[in-house]
Write a protein that holds these residues in place. Structure first.
Motif, PDB file in Angstrom:
ATOM      1  N   LEU A 150       0.822  -1.216   0.000  1.00  0.00           N
ATOM      2  CA  LEU A 150       0.000   0.000   0.000  1.00  0.00           C
ATOM      3  C   LEU A 150       0.854   1.264   0.000  1.00  0.00           C
ATOM      4  CD1 LEU A 150      -2.864  -0.950   2.500  1.00  0.00           C
ATOM      5  CD2 LEU A 150      -2.937  -0.943  -0.007  1.00  0.00           C
ATOM      6  N   ARG A 151       2.008   1.231   0.663  1.00  0.00           N
ATOM      7  CA  ARG A 151       2.900   2.402   0.704  1.00  0.00           C
ATOM      8  C   ARG A 151       3.336   2.836  -0.698  1.00  0.00           C
ATOM      9  NH1 ARG A 151       6.147   4.621   4.043  1.00  0.00           N
ATOM     10  NH2 ARG A 151       8.052   4.262   2.838  1.00  0.00           N
ATOM     11  N   THR A 152       3.356   1.900  -1.614  1.00  0.00           N
ATOM     12  CA  THR A 152       3.853   2.179  -2.959  1.00  0.00           C
ATOM     13  C   THR A 152       2.775   2.779  -3.861  1.00  0.00           C
ATOM     14  OG1 THR A 152       5.374   0.337  -2.648  1.00  0.00           O
ATOM     15  CG2 THR A 152       5.133   1.124  -4.875  1.00  0.00           C
ATOM     16  N   LEU A 153       1.547   2.865  -3.413  1.00  0.00           N
ATOM     17  CA  LEU A 153       0.463   3.364  -4.269  1.00  0.00           C
ATOM     18  C   LEU A 153       0.444   4.885  -4.375  1.00  0.00           C
ATOM     19  CD1 LEU A 153      -2.486   0.960  -3.378  1.00  0.00           C
ATOM     20  CD2 LEU A 153      -0.766   0.767  -5.187  1.00  0.00           C
ATOM     21  N   ASN A 154       1.594   5.486  -4.495  1.00  0.00           N
ATOM     22  CA  ASN A 154       1.716   6.929  -4.707  1.00  0.00           C
ATOM     23  C   ASN A 154       1.633   7.178  -6.212  1.00  0.00           C
ATOM     24  OD1 ASN A 154       2.589   9.545  -5.131  1.00  0.00           O
ATOM     25  ND2 ASN A 154       4.095   9.480  -3.493  1.00  0.00           N
ATOM     26  N   PRO A 155       0.613   7.907  -6.681  1.00  0.00           N
ATOM     27  CA  PRO A 155       0.435   8.097  -8.118  1.00  0.00           C
ATOM     28  C   PRO A 155       1.599   8.818  -8.806  1.00  0.00           C
ATOM     29  CG  PRO A 155      -1.135   9.431  -6.887  1.00  0.00           C
ATOM     30  CD  PRO A 155      -0.425   8.567  -5.898  1.00  0.00           C
ATOM     31  N   ALA A 176       3.133  -3.110  -7.565  1.00  0.00           N
ATOM     32  CA  ALA A 176       2.401  -3.058  -6.294  1.00  0.00           C
ATOM     33  C   ALA A 176       0.977  -3.581  -6.475  1.00  0.00           C
ATOM     34  CB  ALA A 176       2.386  -1.640  -5.741  1.00  0.00           C
ATOM     35  N   ILE A 177       0.339  -3.214  -7.574  1.00  0.00           N
ATOM     36  CA  ILE A 177      -1.017  -3.695  -7.857  1.00  0.00           C
ATOM     37  C   ILE A 177      -0.997  -5.213  -8.041  1.00  0.00           C
ATOM     38  CG2 ILE A 177      -2.924  -3.618  -9.519  1.00  0.00           C
ATOM     39  CD1 ILE A 177      -1.983  -0.643 -10.061  1.00  0.00           C
ATOM     40  N   ASP A 178      -0.018  -5.714  -8.792  1.00  0.00           N
ATOM     41  CA  ASP A 178       0.116  -7.167  -8.971  1.00  0.00           C
ATOM     42  C   ASP A 178       0.307  -7.853  -7.622  1.00  0.00           C
ATOM     43  OD1 ASP A 178      -0.070  -6.837 -11.714  1.00  0.00           O
ATOM     44  OD2 ASP A 178       2.079  -7.124 -12.087  1.00  0.00           O
ATOM     45  N   GLY A 179       1.157  -7.263  -6.774  1.00  0.00           N
ATOM     46  CA  GLY A 179       1.386  -7.828  -5.452  1.00  0.00           C
ATOM     47  C   GLY A 179       0.111  -7.871  -4.624  1.00  0.00           C
ATOM     48  N   PRO A 213     -15.948  -3.509   3.019  1.00  0.00           N
ATOM     49  CA  PRO A 213     -14.734  -4.299   3.274  1.00  0.00           C
ATOM     50  C   PRO A 213     -13.958  -3.684   4.438  1.00  0.00           C
ATOM     51  CG  PRO A 213     -14.440  -2.924   1.338  1.00  0.00           C
ATOM     52  CD  PRO A 213     -15.880  -2.786   1.761  1.00  0.00           C
ATOM     53  N   ALA A 214     -13.155  -4.512   5.083  1.00  0.00           N
ATOM     54  CA  ALA A 214     -12.357  -4.039   6.226  1.00  0.00           C
ATOM     55  C   ALA A 214     -11.467  -2.877   5.788  1.00  0.00           C
ATOM     56  CB  ALA A 214     -11.509  -5.176   6.763  1.00  0.00           C
ATOM     57  N   ASP A 215     -11.277  -1.951   6.699  1.00  0.00           N
ATOM     58  CA  ASP A 215     -10.424  -0.800   6.415  1.00  0.00           C
ATOM     59  C   ASP A 215      -8.968  -1.236   6.282  1.00  0.00           C
ATOM     60  OD1 ASP A 215     -12.453   1.123   6.436  1.00  0.00           O
ATOM     61  OD2 ASP A 215     -12.317   1.356   8.611  1.00  0.00           O
ATOM     62  N   PRO A 216      -8.232  -0.586   5.393  1.00  0.00           N
ATOM     63  CA  PRO A 216      -6.805  -0.893   5.287  1.00  0.00           C
ATOM     64  C   PRO A 216      -6.063  -0.317   6.488  1.00  0.00           C
ATOM     65  CG  PRO A 216      -7.337   0.963   3.892  1.00  0.00           C
ATOM     66  CD  PRO A 216      -8.640   0.458   4.471  1.00  0.00           C
ATOM     67  N   PRO A 217      -4.866  -0.809   6.742  1.00  0.00           N
ATOM     68  CA  PRO A 217      -4.064  -0.208   7.815  1.00  0.00           C
ATOM     69  C   PRO A 217      -3.657   1.208   7.421  1.00  0.00           C
ATOM     70  CG  PRO A 217      -2.766  -1.806   6.599  1.00  0.00           C
ATOM     71  CD  PRO A 217      -4.167  -1.897   6.080  1.00  0.00           C
ATOM     72  N   GLU A 218      -3.429   2.043   8.418  1.00  0.00           N
ATOM     73  CA  GLU A 218      -2.926   3.396   8.165  1.00  0.00           C
ATOM     74  C   GLU A 218      -1.488   3.274   7.660  1.00  0.00           C
ATOM     75  OE1 GLU A 218      -4.212   6.590   8.784  1.00  0.00           O
ATOM     76  OE2 GLU A 218      -6.182   5.731   9.162  1.00  0.00           O
ATOM     77  N   VAL A 219      -1.218   3.836   6.500  1.00  0.00           N
ATOM     78  CA  VAL A 219       0.146   3.807   5.977  1.00  0.00           C
ATOM     79  C   VAL A 219       0.535   5.191   5.485  1.00  0.00           C
ATOM     80  CG1 VAL A 219       0.095   1.381   5.284  1.00  0.00           C
ATOM     81  CG2 VAL A 219      -0.552   3.131   3.644  1.00  0.00           C
ATOM     82  N   GLN A 220       1.798   5.456   5.547  1.00  0.00           N
ATOM     83  CA  GLN A 220       2.365   6.682   4.994  1.00  0.00           C
ATOM     84  C   GLN A 220       2.858   6.328   3.603  1.00  0.00           C
ATOM     85  OE1 GLN A 220       2.715   9.663   6.724  1.00  0.00           O
ATOM     86  NE2 GLN A 220       3.540  10.662   4.928  1.00  0.00           N
ATOM     87  N   LEU A 221       2.289   6.962   2.566  1.00  0.00           N
ATOM     88  CA  LEU A 221       2.746   6.690   1.209  1.00  0.00           C
ATOM     89  C   LEU A 221       4.221   7.029   1.081  1.00  0.00           C
ATOM     90  CD1 LEU A 221      -0.080   8.027  -1.138  1.00  0.00           C
ATOM     91  CD2 LEU A 221       0.426   5.661  -0.538  1.00  0.00           C
ATOM     92  N   ARG A 222       4.923   6.242   0.300  1.00  0.00           N
ATOM     93  CA  ARG A 222       6.308   6.568   0.008  1.00  0.00           C
ATOM     94  C   ARG A 222       6.339   7.924  -0.670  1.00  0.00           C
ATOM     95  NH1 ARG A 222       8.821   2.126  -3.647  1.00  0.00           N
ATOM     96  NH2 ARG A 222      10.403   3.741  -3.763  1.00  0.00           N
ATOM     97  N   VAL A 223       7.348   8.688  -0.357  1.00  0.00           N
ATOM     98  CA  VAL A 223       7.489  10.021  -0.934  1.00  0.00           C
ATOM     99  C   VAL A 223       8.267   9.913  -2.235  1.00  0.00           C
ATOM    100  CG1 VAL A 223       8.437  12.330  -0.572  1.00  0.00           C
ATOM    101  CG2 VAL A 223       7.392  11.093   1.331  1.00  0.00           C
ATOM    102  N   PHE A 224       7.764  10.569  -3.248  1.00  0.00           N
ATOM    103  CA  PHE A 224       8.447  10.599  -4.538  1.00  0.00           C
ATOM    104  C   PHE A 224       9.539  11.654  -4.477  1.00  0.00           C
ATOM    105  CE2 PHE A 224       8.910  12.315  -8.844  1.00  0.00           C
ATOM    106  CZ  PHE A 224       9.249  11.166  -9.514  1.00  0.00           C
ATOM    107  N   ASP A 225      10.741  11.262  -4.803  1.00  0.00           N
ATOM    108  CA  ASP A 225      11.891  12.157  -4.820  1.00  0.00           C
ATOM    109  C   ASP A 225      12.548  12.021  -6.183  1.00  0.00           C
ATOM    110  OD1 ASP A 225      14.409  13.343  -4.644  1.00  0.00           O
ATOM    111  OD2 ASP A 225      14.762  12.677  -2.593  1.00  0.00           O
ATOM    112  N   ALA A 226      12.455  13.064  -7.004  1.00  0.00           N
ATOM    113  CA  ALA A 226      12.959  12.993  -8.372  1.00  0.00           C
ATOM    114  C   ALA A 226      14.425  12.613  -8.427  1.00  0.00           C
ATOM    115  CB  ALA A 226      12.739  14.317  -9.093  1.00  0.00           C
ATOM    116  N   ALA A 227      15.222  13.096  -7.500  1.00  0.00           N
ATOM    117  CA  ALA A 227      16.642  12.780  -7.510  1.00  0.00           C
ATOM    118  C   ALA A 227      16.878  11.302  -7.258  1.00  0.00           C
ATOM    119  CB  ALA A 227      17.387  13.616  -6.449  1.00  0.00           C
TER     120      ALA A 227
END
Length: 132
Positions: A36-41, A51-54, A110-124
């Protein structure tokens, strides 16, 4: 967990993608959060697809709400993959209409997902671009 994060957030996209898919295959209840952390658009479509496949391979219905959210704000070209994953997770035969998926969520709760912090996108880091 540090090893999971090191692999799923690896600098090499191919390694991170394989780690995300392997997490789904693991069937571990601890696999949901890193996926879920990886679902940063803002991330590369290849990483999002992994991540979707996983999530599909994991089969945890708590991913339904975050996937509908990603379909709302993420790259449109991933919507068919997201819908296919939602169908697997829910057994519902709903199309691409996000309103219908929201109605399904309201009805089936459906059951709520766990609270997660999305990974931050860093261009560098994520694209290898130099800092200006």
């Amino acid at each position: 967990v540090p090893l999971v994060r090191a692999l799923t957030e690896h600098d090499e996209t191919a390694i991170a993608c394989e780690a995300l898919r392997a997490l789904g295959d693991s069937g571990s209840p601890d696999a949901l959060e890193p996926l879920l952390r990886t679902l940063n658009p803002a991330f590369d479509g290849m990483l999002l697809r992994a991540a979707i496949d996983g999530l599909e391979r994991l089969g945890d219905p708590r991913a339904v709400r975050p996937l509908v959210e990603l379909a709302t704000v993420g790259p449109e070209y991933l919507n068919l993959v997201i819908v296919d994953t939602l169908r697997v997770l829910t057994g519902a035969r709903i199309g691409r209409d996000l309103g219908s998926w929201r109605a399904w969520i309201d009805e089936h709760k459906p059951a709520d997902p766990p609270e997660v912090q999305l990974r931050v996108f860093d261009a560098a880091e994520d694209l290898g671009l130099p800092t200006p």
